[in-house]
Design an enzyme around this catalytic site. Structure first.
Site, PDB file in Angstrom:
ATOM      1  N   LYS A 235       2.155  10.239 -21.275  1.00 59.38           N
ATOM      2  CA  LYS A 235       2.801  10.572 -20.008  1.00 59.38           C
ATOM      3  C   LYS A 235       4.287  10.859 -20.196  1.00 59.38           C
ATOM      4  CE  LYS A 235      -0.346   8.218 -16.836  1.00 59.38           C
ATOM      5  NZ  LYS A 235      -0.484   7.149 -15.812  1.00 59.38           N
ATOM      6  N   ARG A 271      -5.310   1.993 -21.017  1.00 63.29           N
ATOM      7  CA  ARG A 271      -5.999   3.275 -20.825  1.00 63.29           C
ATOM      8  C   ARG A 271      -5.278   4.327 -21.671  1.00 63.29           C
ATOM      9  NH1 ARG A 271      -5.741   7.784 -17.398  1.00 63.29           N
ATOM     10  NH2 ARG A 271      -7.788   8.590 -16.745  1.00 63.29           N
TER      11      ARG A 271
END
Length: 297
Positions: A235, A271
């Site tokens: 991210k 995750r």
């Protein structure tokens, strides 16, 4: 520093188990054409099943399958389109993985939840924290009846606008209060406490400084005694101040660094895209934190 997990027990889910006495790895499988990292790569059933098998071989405890992109700026697709992408693939993956690996579905639409639960999936991962409903269905009732875990994620706004000047009075306190409220509602609807997981929603309606504060003080959310899920893989937070200087494919080192910080602060589930590398780092850090206690603190 010791590794205090949010929930130190083994959770029974259908005929499977999730060992929450140690950190778990959730492997990401996007069957979308437009996800920020791997969109378009696993659209066919065969490619998706093979990728799921690969993730399990690399050490994934959970496979998280998503058919609706939630990247910044993503446009919502219809229920039928999401189901058309999901159902054929989910059935094959559930049948191929057997009883050792949990299958999670990343969706916020009650209609989709209702259908995929029929496919014997194990977890619903909801970026909207069960706030969506249609004229007939409500995710809260669906999850209460299904008696499987749900991941409640915090997101300010929606994917199409969440990164347009997000603002908080106090990011930690605001998100803490959000979880207090959502957990209370879930319990009132009959969702068992053991089935409630929480995810602070890194990079979902948050600035660099919001994300940094959340990660630095992540252990604040251990108060809820719910398994803590953290997704930081590849991210924008993997590069300081989101300057765009590190290509998505080159963010593995910083993604692992962030995962390690999350484990040190009590995350139960990481995750990620790069399962093998992340699992190796996470297991090592957990082992050091668990076993390195020969000196009194």
């Amino acid at each position: 520093m010791t590794c205090k997990l949010a929930v130190g027990k083994v959770l029974k889910i259908r005929n499977k188990t999730l060992d929450l006495t140690r950190p778990n790895i959730m492997g990401i499988l996007n069957i979308t054409p437009d996800s920020f990292s791997d969109g378009g790569r696993y659209l066919s059933s065969d490619l998706a099943v093979n990728k799921a098998i690969e993730l399990v071989k690399d050490g994934a405890d959970i496979i998280d399958i998503g058919a609706q992109s939630t990247r910044p700026g993503a446009v919502q697709i219809g229920v039928q389109e999401e189901l058309d992408r999901l159902c054929p693939i989910v059935e094959k993956i559930v049948n191929n993985l057997g009883s050792d690996t949990l299958v999670s579905i990343d969706t916020y639409k009650p209609e989709v939840m209702e259908e995929v639960i029929k496919c014997k999936i194990d977890i619903i991962n909801d970026v909207r924290a069960l706030r969506e409903r249609d004229n007939i269905r409500d995710g809260l009732n669906i999850l209460a009846n299904a008696n499987i875990p749900v991941i409640l994620m915090h997101m300010q706004g929606r994917p199409r606008n969440m990164q347009k000047q997000p603002r908080y009075e106090h990011v930690l306190n605001d998100i803490y209060k959000f979880f207090e409220h959502r957990i209370d509602i879930c319990l009132k609807f009959g969702i068992l406490k053991k089935n409630i997981f929480i995810d602070p929603g890194f990079c979902f309606g948050k600035t660099w400084y919001d994300n940094a504060s959340l990660l630095k003080y992540l252990n604040k959310f251990l108060d809820f005694n719910c398994p803590l899920v953290v997704g930081l893989s590849r991210k924008s937070m993997a590069e300081k101040n989101n300057k765009g200087s590190i290509p998505i494919a080159d963010r593995l080192p910083s993604s692992i660094a962030l995962a390690v910080m999350a484990i040190e602060r009590g995350a139960s589930i990481i995750r990620c895209h790069d399962v093998k590398e992340t699992k190796q780092a996470v297991e090592l850090v957990h082992g050091v934190l668990e076993d390195g206690n020969c000196i009194d603190e």
